[in-house]
Design an enzyme around this catalytic site. Structure first.
Site, short mmCIF file in Angstrom:
data_model
loop_
_atom_site.label_atom_id
_atom_site.label_comp_id
_atom_site.label_asym_id
_atom_site.label_seq_id
_atom_site.Cartn_x
_atom_site.Cartn_y
_atom_site.Cartn_z
N HIS A 161 0.71 -1.09 0.08
CA HIS A 161 0.02 -0.14 0.01
C HIS A 161 0.85 1.54 0.03
CE1 HIS A 161 0.42 0.34 4.41
NE2 HIS A 161 0.34 -0.93 4.45
N ASP A 163 -0.28 4.16 1.19
CA ASP A 163 -0.29 5.06 2.49
C ASP A 163 0.35 4.78 3.56
OD1 ASP A 163 -2.34 2.75 2.12
OD2 ASP A 163 -2.86 3.57 4.09
N ASP A 196 6.40 -0.01 7.02
CA ASP A 196 5.02 -0.47 6.68
C ASP A 196 4.36 0.45 5.77
OD1 ASP A 196 2.33 -1.27 6.79
OD2 ASP A 196 2.12 -0.71 8.88
N GLU A 230 -4.92 1.49 3.02
CA GLU A 230 -5.10 0.31 3.95
C GLU A 230 -4.75 0.57 5.29
OE1 GLU A 230 -3.34 -3.12 5.99
OE2 GLU A 230 -2.58 -1.12 5.97
N GLU A 231 -4.32 1.87 5.75
CA GLU A 231 -4.27 1.84 7.14
C GLU A 231 -5.66 2.65 7.49
OE1 GLU A 231 -2.18 0.79 8.89
OE2 GLU A 231 -0.28 0.96 7.74
N ASP A 259 1.19 -10.32 -0.06
CA ASP A 259 0.89 -8.83 0.34
C ASP A 259 1.97 -8.85 1.78
OD1 ASP A 259 -0.01 -6.39 0.76
OD2 ASP A 259 -2.07 -7.09 1.75
N HIS A 544 4.30 1.74 13.04
CA HIS A 544 3.00 2.63 13.43
C HIS A 544 3.65 3.59 14.76
CE1 HIS A 544 -0.67 0.32 11.76
NE2 HIS A 544 0.56 0.18 11.27
ZN LIG Z 1 0.59 -2.08 6.32
#
Ligand SMILES: [Zn+2]
Ligand SMILES: *[C@@H]1O[C@H](CO)[C@@H](O)[C@H](O)[C@H]1NC(C)=O
Ligand SMILES: *[C@@H]1O[C@H](CO)[C@@H](O)[C@H](O)[C@H]1NC(C)=O
Ligand SMILES: *[C@@H]1O[C@H](CO)[C@@H](O)[C@H](O)[C@H]1NC(C)=O
Length: 576
Positions: A161, A163, A196, A230-231, A259, A544
């Site tokens: 992803h 984002d 991520d 995605e987030e 993925d 994150h």
């Molecule tokens: Zn992710």
């Protein structure tokens, strides 16, 4: 005097000693689990290959002819510097995404930042843009098609992803390097998205670029798909991409999907490096309960205000956690069985090992394995529906009774359960409290308890869209065999040539949900898998969080894996 009937029985019937002994023995055997323990102890731990076969390493044909490119990826300093620059540049483009955003046509300005990211990709990978067919789905979703020469081979889909989660402003000072600088400190690359998962996205594009530069012509079509929210559950990005792919290619039309997900780490039980593709995902449901009661002055309160009643419900919910369950449907059991079957250093205690191997059919052994899994806070919920009371709200004024209060409970649904049974169980507990306080209950739009009293009403609803547990990826097919085989090849032949044991690929549960939730119809062979080595399954990467970072060696390993995997499955013999 006539004796009581009881006395007579005792004196007239003598129970022989041996019978007493047998009764005592049986009581000990069954009453103390000794029998179950003996059954496990006396079982064999040898016939375990069937539970988790060890596959031979699989290298693409090209590797045997010329291994120079993959060695360049892993060891060449110039290649590495170029790669650092590409990932760092991607991190520098801000693609933060917030929750509950409107769809693109309704609020184009919210999403406009993704134009910058597209521009960056076009400038960085021009050869991809001039050779692959690029489709923009819902404006910012990116789908690339590299058409293969053999239409009979199902396309392979690699995804990631664009984002990233937002950086909280008040943590900016805590970052060692600014989150949108993409700083490389000689070992790690820092920044939001470093692990991520702009790393995955860039590794995929770098791989395709390398193959294009070598004039590679795939037989099997290669699809790349990059969502952009995605987030925030992928409801705007991957959801549109999933529909587009299903319309274009059909149901069950893909060979496999890879993925973002876990990679390789040292396993605690065996002390060996294990690869753990996510082959399942737990379900998800947020349930909100609101309580409305008559207001009034707080000088003449009822015995329980709505806050008190809702607190009682919260107390009951926490006192009553879900029971753990572990069946063969759960990748967690397969994971432990793979470790137990290939414990090359013989680190797992014999009893534990035998319990794991029997846990699919022996109830007592199963309970022992559940105990083992649940001892660790981080693995506890792999075998249990979790419930977390995350929101409580209500009350406005010091002298007024609260009329509306709400409570929200987040659930991650166990592999063996489903959203409906969690919804039902939740309502049962609300009804229990409601009855005590003469309150009515409306659940999911229906009045399920009507006290005909006006002292108040509970309203239970599902908040945000729930998600069933994902279909589990099959482990007994050729696609899995190739994933495991290429993993062995890359990490045993190239990354760790001195390793004295085989690298086992064990299935696992992905604890979060990825964009693949929108791709279930496209194939059963979904792997949440980013194969590179990190010290532990939780990694050193601060996903994150502050100082999100990526060991750069891992990025090169990931690229080497994609490079070898795309070619290794580019043949009919990799089909199911
Ligand atoms: Zn992710
Ligand atoms: C790569 O190929 C060369 C030349 O064929 C060979 O000598 C070398 O052992 C290979 N290296 C690896 C890691 O396979
Ligand atoms: C519940 O409400 C009904 C209807 O108002 C009333 O008849 C009943 O006595 C109440 N029960 C309790 C336990 O307060
Ligand atoms: C998958 O297929 C089912 C049945 O045709 C359909 O209802 C569902 O919307 C599809 N799921 C997605 C995510 O497109």
């Amino acid at each position: 005097m006539i004796g009581l009937p009881l006395d007579e029985k005792i004196t007239s019937r003598r129970v022989p000693h041996f019978v007493v002994s047998i009764v005592i023995l049986l009581t000990i055997l069954f009453g103390t689990n000794l029998f179950n323990i003996l059954r496990i102890e006396l079982s064999s731990s040898s016939s375990s290959e069937a539970l988790c076969p060890l596959f031979e390493p699989i290298a693409p044909v090209s590797y045997l002819k010329d291994n120079s490119t993959v060695l360049t990826i892993l060891h060449d300093e110039d290649y590495k510097q170029g790669s650092i620059k590409k990932l760092s540049g991607a991190i520098q483009v801000d693609t933060q995404i917030f929750d509950n955003q409107p769809n693109v046509p309704d609020a184009p300005e919210v999403w406009a930042k993704f134009k910058n990211f597209h521009k960056y990709l076009e400038e960085t990978f021009p050869i991809i843009y001039s050779n692959l067919e690029v489709t923009k789905v819902n404006t910012y979703g990116l789908v690339y098609l590299w058409k293969g020469s053999n239409e009979d081979l199902k396309p392979l889909l690699l995804t990631a992803h664009q984002d990233v989660v937002p950086v909280q402003k008040d943590t900016l000072d805590d970052w060692t390097y600014p989150p949108f600088e993409g700083h490389y400190d000689g070992k790690f690359i820092y920044g939001r998205g470093a692990s991520d998962c702009k790393n995955v996205l860039i590794a995929i594009l770098e791989t395709v670029e390398l193959l294009l530069n070598q004039n590679y012509h795939p037989q099997r079509s290669l699809l790349l798909a990059f969502g952009f929210d995605e987030e925030a559950s992928g409801v705007v990005g991957a959801s549109a991409i999933g529909k587009y792919l299903e319309e274009t290619y059909g149901k069950d039309s893909l060979y496999a999907i890879i993925d973002e997900g876990p990679g390789l780490a040292i396993d605690d039980l065996t002390g060996t490096i294990v690869a753990t593709p996510g082959t399942g995902e737990k379900g998800y449901v947020d349930i909100e309960v609101q309580l409305t009661t008559p207001g009034g002055h707080s000088s003449i309160p009822p015995d329980h205000t709505s806050i008190g009643i809702l607190s009682e419900l919260a107390y009951i919910i926490e006192k009553d956690p879900y029971s753990p369950i572990l069946t063969t449907k759960n990748p967690t059991l397969s994971y432990y069985q793979c470790l137990a079957s290939h414990d090359s250093k013989n680190k797992i205690p014999s009893f534990t090992k035998k319990s794991i191997l029997r846990a699919g059919y022996d109830k007592f052994a199963n309970s022992k394995v559940i105990q083992l899994v649940q001892k660790n806070r981080f693995t506890k919920y792999l075998v249990q529906t979790s419930q977390a009371i995350d929101i409580i709200g209500g009350g406005e004024k010091a002298n007024a009774l609260p009329e509306h209060v709400r409570l929200l409970v987040n659930h991650r649904v166990a592999i063996e359960s489903n959203v409906d049974s969690v919804k039902q169980h939740f309502v049962e507990r609300v009804i229990q409290v409601a009855k005590r306080h003469n309150l009515s209950v409306k659940a999911y739009g229906e009045l399920v308890l009507d006290t005909k009293d006006n002292s108040g009403v509970f309203e239970v609803n599902v908040f945000s869209s729930p998600l069933e547990t994902a279909p589990t990826t099959p482990l007994n097919d050729n696609v899995w065999k190739h994933l495991a085989g290429v993993t062995r090849h890359v990490f045993e032949d190239l990354v760790y040539p001195d390793l004295d044991y085989p690298i086992i690929t064990s299935p696992s549960i992905m604890t979060g949900n990825t964009d693949t939730r929108h791709y279930w119809n496209l194939t059963r062979n979904i792997f949440r898998y980013s194969p590179f080595f990190d010290v532990s399954f939780l990694g050193s990467s601060n996903v994150h969080s502050v100082d999100e970072k990526l060991p750069f060696a891992g990025h090169l390993q990931l690229t080497a894996f994609f490079y070898e995997y795309i070619q290794a499955v580019d043949t009919e013999s990799a089909n199911n």
